[in-house]
Every structure is written in structure tokens, then in C-alpha cells.
Scaffold this motif. Sequence first.
Motif, PDB file in Angstrom:
ATOM      1  N   GLU A   1       0.820  -1.209   0.000  1.00  0.00           N
ATOM      2  CA  GLU A   1       0.000   0.000   0.000  1.00  0.00           C
ATOM      3  C   GLU A   1       0.855   1.260   0.000  1.00  0.00           C
ATOM      4  N   ILE A   2       1.990   1.217   0.677  1.00  0.00           N
ATOM      5  CA  ILE A   2       2.862   2.385   0.751  1.00  0.00           C
ATOM      6  C   ILE A   2       3.612   2.610  -0.555  1.00  0.00           C
ATOM      7  N   PHE A   3       4.225   1.560  -1.078  1.00  0.00           N
ATOM      8  CA  PHE A   3       5.140   1.713  -2.203  1.00  0.00           C
ATOM      9  C   PHE A   3       4.535   1.416  -3.579  1.00  0.00           C
ATOM     10  N   ASN A   4       3.428   0.669  -3.615  1.00  0.00           N
ATOM     11  CA  ASN A   4       2.908   0.226  -4.920  1.00  0.00           C
ATOM     12  C   ASN A   4       1.400   0.380  -5.053  1.00  0.00           C
ATOM     13  N   SER A   5       0.843   1.396  -4.437  1.00  0.00           N
ATOM     14  CA  SER A   5      -0.595   1.601  -4.534  1.00  0.00           C
ATOM     15  C   SER A   5      -0.985   2.031  -5.953  1.00  0.00           C
TER      16      SER A   5
ATOM     17  N   THR B   1      12.787   3.212  -3.846  1.00  0.00           N
ATOM     18  CA  THR B   1      11.583   4.038  -3.903  1.00  0.00           C
ATOM     19  C   THR B   1      11.535   4.981  -2.716  1.00  0.00           C
ATOM     20  N   ILE B   2      11.219   6.229  -3.005  1.00  0.00           N
ATOM     21  CA  ILE B   2      10.934   7.193  -1.949  1.00  0.00           C
ATOM     22  C   ILE B   2       9.487   7.645  -2.133  1.00  0.00           C
ATOM     23  N   VAL B   3       8.739   7.665  -1.066  1.00  0.00           N
ATOM     24  CA  VAL B   3       7.327   8.031  -1.109  1.00  0.00           C
ATOM     25  C   VAL B   3       7.148   9.375  -0.417  1.00  0.00           C
ATOM     26  N   GLU B   4       6.481  10.296  -1.100  1.00  0.00           N
ATOM     27  CA  GLU B   4       6.222  11.612  -0.504  1.00  0.00           C
ATOM     28  C   GLU B   4       4.726  11.811  -0.283  1.00  0.00           C
ATOM     29  N   PHE B   5       4.360  12.139   0.943  1.00  0.00           N
ATOM     30  CA  PHE B   5       2.995  12.579   1.260  1.00  0.00           C
ATOM     31  C   PHE B   5       2.986  14.096   1.085  1.00  0.00           C
TER      32      PHE B   5
ATOM     33  N   GLU C   1      -0.937  11.488  -2.710  1.00  0.00           N
ATOM     34  CA  GLU C   1      -1.776  12.687  -2.564  1.00  0.00           C
ATOM     35  C   GLU C   1      -2.430  12.685  -1.178  1.00  0.00           C
ATOM     36  N   PHE C   2      -2.161  13.756  -0.445  1.00  0.00           N
ATOM     37  CA  PHE C   2      -2.537  13.832   0.972  1.00  0.00           C
ATOM     38  C   PHE C   2      -3.102  15.218   1.272  1.00  0.00           C
ATOM     39  N   PRO C   3      -4.302  15.520   0.755  1.00  0.00           N
ATOM     40  CA  PRO C   3      -4.885  16.855   0.957  1.00  0.00           C
ATOM     41  C   PRO C   3      -5.352  17.067   2.388  1.00  0.00           C
ATOM     42  N   ILE C   4      -4.633  17.934   3.104  1.00  0.00           N
ATOM     43  CA  ILE C   4      -4.959  18.177   4.520  1.00  0.00           C
ATOM     44  C   ILE C   4      -5.122  19.663   4.828  1.00  0.00           C
ATOM     45  N   LEU C   5      -4.987  20.503   3.798  1.00  0.00           N
ATOM     46  CA  LEU C   5      -4.993  21.945   4.046  1.00  0.00           C
ATOM     47  C   LEU C   5      -6.268  22.619   3.536  1.00  0.00           C
ATOM     48  N   GLY C   6      -7.396  21.987   3.796  1.00  0.00           N
ATOM     49  CA  GLY C   6      -8.658  22.627   3.494  1.00  0.00           C
ATOM     50  C   GLY C   6      -9.344  22.134   2.234  1.00  0.00           C
ATOM     51  N   ALA C   7     -10.527  22.708   1.998  1.00  0.00           N
ATOM     52  CA  ALA C   7     -11.381  22.274   0.887  1.00  0.00           C
ATOM     53  C   ALA C   7     -10.727  22.516  -0.468  1.00  0.00           C
ATOM     54  N   ASP C   8     -10.031  23.647  -0.627  1.00  0.00           N
ATOM     55  CA  ASP C   8      -9.371  23.932  -1.903  1.00  0.00           C
ATOM     56  C   ASP C   8      -8.357  22.845  -2.239  1.00  0.00           C
ATOM     57  N   SER C   9      -7.603  22.433  -1.237  1.00  0.00           N
ATOM     58  CA  SER C   9      -6.609  21.384  -1.460  1.00  0.00           C
ATOM     59  C   SER C   9      -7.278  20.091  -1.901  1.00  0.00           C
TER      60      SER C   9
ATOM     61  N   GLU D   1     -12.112   7.202  -1.754  1.00  0.00           N
ATOM     62  CA  GLU D   1     -11.648   5.993  -1.086  1.00  0.00           C
ATOM     63  C   GLU D   1     -10.125   6.006  -0.977  1.00  0.00           C
ATOM     64  N   ALA D   2      -9.467   6.483  -2.031  1.00  0.00           N
ATOM     65  CA  ALA D   2      -8.002   6.572  -2.015  1.00  0.00           C
ATOM     66  C   ALA D   2      -7.537   7.550  -0.943  1.00  0.00           C
ATOM     67  N   PHE D   3      -8.203   8.698  -0.851  1.00  0.00           N
ATOM     68  CA  PHE D   3      -7.851   9.676   0.187  1.00  0.00           C
ATOM     69  C   PHE D   3      -8.016   9.062   1.575  1.00  0.00           C
ATOM     70  N   ALA D   4      -9.121   8.350   1.786  1.00  0.00           N
ATOM     71  CA  ALA D   4      -9.387   7.739   3.093  1.00  0.00           C
ATOM     72  C   ALA D   4      -8.284   6.737   3.442  1.00  0.00           C
ATOM     73  N   ASN D   5      -7.851   5.959   2.452  1.00  0.00           N
ATOM     74  CA  ASN D   5      -6.778   4.991   2.685  1.00  0.00           C
ATOM     75  C   ASN D   5      -5.472   5.695   3.031  1.00  0.00           C
ATOM     76  N   THR D   6      -5.209   6.801   2.353  1.00  0.00           N
ATOM     77  CA  THR D   6      -3.978   7.552   2.614  1.00  0.00           C
ATOM     78  C   THR D   6      -4.007   8.185   4.001  1.00  0.00           C
ATOM     79  N   TYR D   7      -5.156   8.731   4.394  1.00  0.00           N
ATOM     80  CA  TYR D   7      -5.276   9.304   5.745  1.00  0.00           C
ATOM     81  C   TYR D   7      -5.041   8.234   6.805  1.00  0.00           C
ATOM     82  N   ASP D   8      -5.594   7.052   6.592  1.00  0.00           N
ATOM     83  CA  ASP D   8      -5.436   5.966   7.551  1.00  0.00           C
ATOM     84  C   ASP D   8      -3.970   5.536   7.637  1.00  0.00           C
ATOM     85  N   LEU D   9      -3.327   5.435   6.495  1.00  0.00           N
ATOM     86  CA  LEU D   9      -1.920   5.043   6.454  1.00  0.00           C
ATOM     87  C   LEU D   9      -1.052   6.095   7.146  1.00  0.00           C
TER      88      LEU D   9
END
Length: 271
Positions: free
Chosen positions: A97-101, A115-119, A150-158, A220-228
Motif C-alpha cells: 500500500e505504501i510503495f505500490n498503490s 523508492t521514496i514516497v512523498e505525502f 496525494e494527501f490533501p490536509i490543508l482545506g477544501a481547496d486542497s 476511497e483513495a484519500f481515506a486509505n492515505t489518511y489511515d496510512l
Amino acid sequence: MNKAILLGAGGAAMALAVLAAGFVAGRSPAVDPVTVAQISKDNAAGQLTRKDVETIVREYLLENPEIMYDVQQALEEKQQEKQRVAHQAVIKDAKSEIFNSAYDGVVGNPNGKVTIVEFYDYNCGYCKRAQQDMLALTAADPELRFVLKEFPILGADSQKAHVVSMAFRTLAPEKYGEFHNQLLGGKGRADEAAAIKVATALGVDEAKLREEMKNPAIMEAFANTYDLANKLSISGTPSYVVGNEVVFGALGKDALSEKINEAKACLDAGC
């Protein structure tokens, strides 16, 4: 007060004094062994009261306040090590999930050795500055695979900008890197309109883009990323996963390069 409690308290006081002496050895006066012996004798005889114990501890700490910095540092190091071990367990269990989603973008060499993963968030100022690090690292290292989570955490615009980004990647994956660089490197706040403008300028049909933006898989992808991110103690951007380590903040190209080299060495060693 119960004599056993007093004896325990006295022993704790002496232990603290001896421990303190060890912490500050070479920087502050050591505990006088004669004094320690006398305290021990008095304690064994049941002559120490709670007030005596409190006075001993207080006076020692007042005379050697630097001990508290050492204790705090030791605590922080212990907590960091505990967190590092916990992160390693999460990375091992959620490696795919981290490296090959399937919902993450990839730049650099898609088949790279490391591999380097950036949130990241498109409206994160530190992410914008760190963009040059990503470009420099992938240009310099043909074996580097760079995953953009993709890790949108800075508001609705993000979130709306990231929805467009996810939809764009589905429709034009070969242009995703270019889209990412233009939107993240653009001036002003990234929102839905700005993201759509970049997407259509790169040749994606707006009607098809808007239709794909409705795909429930995006949320669903965002929810998975938030959980991770929560499991990895990630609450800000940019944050990275390199090898078996979580790296917080925009540390710069050199620091990331060092982490990448460590991950390569680990792979070569079979760890």
C-alpha cells in the motif's frame, strides 16, 4: 506513614541521586559517597521522613538543574526509538500500500531500485520548496523511483485540487508528472479551477475530466492515505517514507539523498 513506604521513598531518592551523578559526570559535582552512605544508614534505621526525602531530591536538583535536560533528552530518545520500531512494523505490514498503490503517481524511474514516497499537499509551501529536491534527485539518480502520495490536509481547496489531480492521472498517466510540477509550482492557491486549467492546457478534455472527478474511488483513495498516514504518525507535509524509515519535513536534497543511499545499502545487504 508506613515504614516500608518510607524505606522505598528513601531508596528512590538515593537511586535518583546516583543516577543524576552518572548523567552529569564530568560536568557537575558527583554525589559524595560519604553522604550517600549516611543517607543509606539513616534510611535503614528508619530515620528518614518524607520531608527528608523531598528535601534531598529538591536540593540536589537545584544544585544540578542540568540533570533535567539530560533526563528529557533520554526520554525523547527512548520515545523516538519506540516510534521508529513501530514505523518499521507498519511499513512491513503495509509495504504494498505504501510503495505500490494503484492510486499513487510515480515520477523518475518506474522500475527504479529504490523508492521514496512523498505525502504532499498542493497548497503546502514546504512541499513547493521541496519540489526542487524531487526534481534534482530524480535527475541525478536513474535508479530512483519517486512515488507521490496525494494527501490533501490543508482545506477544501486542497482536496478539490487533489480530486482533479487524481482524475487527471487516470485519464493521462503519461502526463501526470508534468501536471504535478505545473500545479505544485504554480503561483497562488491551488484549487479546483487552477487544477482544471493546468489539466486542460495539457490536453485533457474538461467534460471527461469532470466526469472522472465523480469517481468514488478518489475519495476511497484519500481515506486509505489518511489511515496510512495516521499509522505512520504523519500529520504534516511533506513527509517521506524511504526504505524502512519515515522522514518528517522538508529536510533538503542532501538529507534525502543520504536516506536514499542508506536504503540502497540496506537492499544490497539484504536487510
